[in-house]
Design a protein around this motif. Structure first.
Motif, mmCIF file in Angstrom:
data_model
loop_
_atom_site.group_PDB
_atom_site.id
_atom_site.type_symbol
_atom_site.label_atom_id
_atom_site.label_comp_id
_atom_site.label_asym_id
_atom_site.label_seq_id
_atom_site.Cartn_x
_atom_site.Cartn_y
_atom_site.Cartn_z
ATOM 1 N N SER A 288 9.336 -7.028 -11.678
ATOM 2 C CA SER A 288 7.874 -7.029 -11.557
ATOM 3 C C SER A 288 7.390 -8.268 -10.809
ATOM 4 C CB SER A 288 7.232 -6.962 -12.952
ATOM 5 O OG SER A 288 7.546 -5.742 -13.588
ATOM 6 N N TYR A 289 8.040 -9.383 -11.051
ATOM 7 C CA TYR A 289 7.716 -10.639 -10.367
ATOM 8 C C TYR A 289 7.920 -10.477 -8.865
ATOM 9 C CZ TYR A 289 7.902 -15.717 -9.502
ATOM 10 O OH TYR A 289 7.669 -16.990 -9.045
ATOM 11 N N THR A 290 9.079 -9.921 -8.494
ATOM 12 C CA THR A 290 9.396 -9.709 -7.073
ATOM 13 C C THR A 290 8.446 -8.700 -6.453
ATOM 14 O OG1 THR A 290 11.728 -10.164 -7.542
ATOM 15 C CG2 THR A 290 11.224 -9.033 -5.473
ATOM 16 N N LEU A 291 8.177 -7.617 -7.181
ATOM 17 C CA LEU A 291 7.313 -6.566 -6.655
ATOM 18 C C LEU A 291 5.893 -7.076 -6.435
ATOM 19 C CD1 LEU A 291 7.075 -3.638 -5.804
ATOM 20 C CD2 LEU A 291 6.616 -3.031 -8.191
ATOM 21 N N THR A 292 5.387 -7.896 -7.351
ATOM 22 C CA THR A 292 4.042 -8.454 -7.188
ATOM 23 C C THR A 292 3.961 -9.301 -5.927
ATOM 24 O OG1 THR A 292 3.726 -8.492 -9.587
ATOM 25 C CG2 THR A 292 2.241 -9.848 -8.281
ATOM 26 N N TYR A 293 4.999 -10.096 -5.678
ATOM 27 C CA TYR A 293 5.030 -10.910 -4.461
ATOM 28 C C TYR A 293 4.988 -10.023 -3.215
ATOM 29 C CZ TYR A 293 6.653 -14.067 -0.806
ATOM 30 O OH TYR A 293 6.761 -14.789 0.366
ATOM 31 N N LEU A 294 5.826 -8.981 -3.194
ATOM 32 C CA LEU A 294 5.872 -8.098 -2.030
ATOM 33 C C LEU A 294 4.546 -7.367 -1.830
ATOM 34 C CD1 LEU A 294 9.462 -6.557 -2.297
ATOM 35 C CD2 LEU A 294 8.668 -8.333 -0.731
ATOM 36 N N ILE A 295 3.946 -6.877 -2.915
ATOM 37 C CA ILE A 295 2.661 -6.178 -2.805
ATOM 38 C C ILE A 295 1.600 -7.107 -2.226
ATOM 39 C CG2 ILE A 295 0.768 -5.168 -4.137
ATOM 40 C CD1 ILE A 295 2.876 -4.021 -6.040
ATOM 41 N N SER A 296 1.549 -8.341 -2.719
ATOM 42 C CA SER A 296 0.518 -9.281 -2.261
ATOM 43 C C SER A 296 0.656 -9.579 -0.773
ATOM 44 C CB SER A 296 0.605 -10.585 -3.055
ATOM 45 O OG SER A 296 1.774 -11.321 -2.738
ATOM 46 N N VAL A 297 1.892 -9.648 -0.292
ATOM 47 C CA VAL A 297 2.120 -9.962 1.120
ATOM 48 C C VAL A 297 1.860 -8.737 1.996
ATOM 49 C CG1 VAL A 297 3.841 -10.679 2.809
ATOM 50 C CG2 VAL A 297 3.775 -11.786 0.575
ATOM 51 N N ILE A 298 2.448 -7.601 1.624
ATOM 52 C CA ILE A 298 2.327 -6.397 2.445
ATOM 53 C C ILE A 298 0.879 -5.913 2.498
ATOM 54 C CG2 ILE A 298 3.081 -3.986 2.641
ATOM 55 C CD1 ILE A 298 5.730 -4.880 1.332
ATOM 56 N N ASN A 299 0.132 -6.147 1.434
ATOM 57 C CA ASN A 299 -1.268 -5.725 1.389
ATOM 58 C C ASN A 299 -2.129 -6.433 2.434
ATOM 59 O OD1 ASN A 299 -3.411 -4.173 0.013
ATOM 60 N ND2 ASN A 299 -4.185 -6.188 -0.587
ATOM 61 N N GLN A 300 -1.614 -7.509 3.011
ATOM 62 C CA GLN A 300 -2.363 -8.229 4.042
ATOM 63 C C GLN A 300 -2.407 -7.466 5.368
ATOM 64 O OE1 GLN A 300 -1.607 -12.477 4.478
ATOM 65 N NE2 GLN A 300 -0.689 -12.567 2.436
ATOM 66 N N PHE A 301 -1.457 -6.549 5.579
ATOM 67 C CA PHE A 301 -1.437 -5.835 6.858
ATOM 68 C C PHE A 301 -1.236 -4.321 6.701
ATOM 69 C CE2 PHE A 301 2.882 -7.401 6.036
ATOM 70 C CZ PHE A 301 3.623 -6.244 6.113
ATOM 71 N N ALA A 302 -1.061 -3.832 5.481
ATOM 72 C CA ALA A 302 -0.773 -2.404 5.275
ATOM 73 C C ALA A 302 -1.701 -1.821 4.223
ATOM 74 C CB ALA A 302 0.685 -2.214 4.848
ATOM 75 N N HIS A 303 -1.797 -0.490 4.243
ATOM 76 C CA HIS A 303 -2.501 0.216 3.177
ATOM 77 C C HIS A 303 -1.504 0.470 2.059
ATOM 78 C CE1 HIS A 303 -3.939 3.755 0.953
ATOM 79 N NE2 HIS A 303 -5.152 3.307 1.236
ATOM 80 N N VAL A 304 -1.746 -0.125 0.895
ATOM 81 C CA VAL A 304 -0.802 -0.074 -0.220
ATOM 82 C C VAL A 304 -1.391 0.744 -1.363
ATOM 83 C CG1 VAL A 304 0.490 -1.419 -1.915
ATOM 84 C CG2 VAL A 304 0.183 -2.312 0.408
ATOM 85 N N THR A 305 -0.599 1.659 -1.901
ATOM 86 C CA THR A 305 -0.938 2.400 -3.110
ATOM 87 C C THR A 305 0.201 2.212 -4.102
ATOM 88 O OG1 THR A 305 -2.140 4.065 -1.829
ATOM 89 C CG2 THR A 305 -1.555 4.637 -4.091
ATOM 90 N N VAL A 306 -0.144 1.960 -5.371
ATOM 91 C CA VAL A 306 0.859 1.600 -6.369
ATOM 92 C C VAL A 306 0.847 2.603 -7.520
ATOM 93 C CG1 VAL A 306 1.624 -0.188 -7.987
ATOM 94 C CG2 VAL A 306 0.663 -0.838 -5.763
ATOM 95 N N VAL A 307 2.041 2.940 -8.004
ATOM 96 C CA VAL A 307 2.207 3.757 -9.209
ATOM 97 C C VAL A 307 2.925 2.903 -10.251
ATOM 98 C CG1 VAL A 307 3.282 5.805 -10.207
ATOM 99 C CG2 VAL A 307 2.317 5.904 -7.888
#
Length: 368
Positions: free
Chosen positions: A164-183
């Motif tokens: 979850s720690y790793t995933l939160t980091y990736l989501i925060s970064v990728i969300n800067q340039f991509a459309h992110v949807t999370v389940v």
């Protein structure tokens, strides 16, 4: 040859002590046929690699078993001055010499890529401090992930390993340039972070049955698949068209599918497989997280399409079987202790498929 680790220009030059490595190798192998005194091999090093050059004819066989033995000895004996990069199988190169050619006796070599020093964990005060340049970002110090080369991502690890720690980091970064949807089937820290950051998130509510929740996930997958079909039509008109990245992140795959009926699960797997196969050309990506990536968690066809692989926590033959099936032996990779540590591999056809020690960045000012 280009390696994902970039050497800082101001770092002091370090010369590989080949005599020391030769001694370590001879003692470690315990094979009288592999000895510098009989001139049966030599070490030749470049800026980012060390070549083991056998002198033929010789009384030993150049095979994957010997390569992995040499790697294990080099990896531990050179640490922490050098970090040798694990290869999925024996890395053999042709030697060209200095213009005059080389003898047939020494015309091939085992190559062992390395970088100077050891992997270093990045530290930020808050997630918003992480910068993105041209849709690429740092995962460790001097180790960048270019998302334009990423097809899909898999993250595996036991409970408490830092998924979850790793995933939160990736989501925060990728969300800067991509459309992110999370389940988030667990309705845990990932959901809280996404709600706080206004990132679309589907989480399990108490009124949802397992089938109902997975059916809602299937609806999200259909949206992504429809996007792929639409973008494919646009590419027929304009093959060079670029699209914004879209990422569907699914946490805890096993929790999502373990209690669902067969029909709902089959639909879920079919949609995942279609997106995995078709998403690359249309910039539609999957980021999937699970304690293990066996066939109960996702289809083999999906796993084979993923080229950004992260294994967290304990690293051994049992834990790496599904994400790293070509990794003949886990021994020799020096992995630091702590939360968010493990191994990472990016297979993009451009950089060598090194299996790297991983240290996920630390965020000091936020509890993630």
């Amino acid at each position: 040859m280009v390696f994902p680790f970039i050497q800082p220009e101001n770092k002091r030059e370090f010369v590989v002590d080949t005599e020391y490595l030769v001694q370590c190798l001879e003692i470690g192998l315990g094979n009288s046929s592999i000895s510098s005194t009989t001139n049966s091999f030599q070490f030749i090093y470049g800026d980012n690699y060390l070549d083991f050059v056998p002198r033929y004819p010789c009384a030993y066989i150049l095979d994957n078993n010997l390569y992995q033995q040499i790697f294990q000895i080099l990896s531990t004996s050179a640490y922490p001055m050098l970090t040798f990069l694990k290869q999925p199988s024996a890395y053999i190169v042709k030697r060209d010499g200095d213009g005059d050619g080389v003898s047939i006796n020494t015309s091939r070599a085992f190559r062992f890529p390395f970088f100077r020093g050891i992997p270093e964990r990045l530290t930020y005060q808050k997630l918003s401090d992480v910068s993105v340049q041209n849709e690429s970002f740092e995962l460790m110090k001097n180790y960048r992930i270019d998302f334009n080369r990423i097809v899909h991502c898999l993250i595996a690890g036991s409970s408490g390993s830092g998924k979850s720690y790793t995933l939160t980091y990736l989501i925060s970064v990728i969300n800067q340039f991509a459309h992110v949807t999370v389940v988030d089937p667990k309705c845990d820290s990932i959901s809280r972070y996404c709600l706080k950051q206004n990132i679309p998130v589907l989480y399990q509510e108490k009124d949802f049955s397992s089938d109902e929740f997975v059916s809602k996930v299937n609806s999200l997958l259909k949206v992504e698949l429809d996007t792929i079909y639409q973008r494919q039509s646009e590419l027929l008109e304009n093959p060079s068209k670029k699209f914004q990245h879209r990422c569907l992140v699914i946490d805890e795959l096993l929790a999502l599918t373990s209690l669902t009926s067969k029909n709902v699960k089959d639909t879920f797997f079919a949609l995942l497989s279609n997106i995995a196969l078709l998403g690359r050309a249309t910039s539609v990506h999957l980021i999937l997280v699970s304690q293990r990536m066996d066939t109960n968690a996702l289809p083999i066809a999906v796993r084979e399409q993923c080229n950004f692989l992260i294994q967290l926590g304990l690293i051994n033959r049992k834990t790496t079987t599904f994400l790293f099936p070509d990794l003949d032996s886990e021994t020799g990779i020096v992995i630091p202790n702590g939360k968010g540590t493990g191994i990472v591999q990016v297979i993009d056809g451009i950089t060598p498929p090194n299996v790297m020690p991983l240290l996920v960045p630390t965020i000091k000012g936020e509890n993630i």
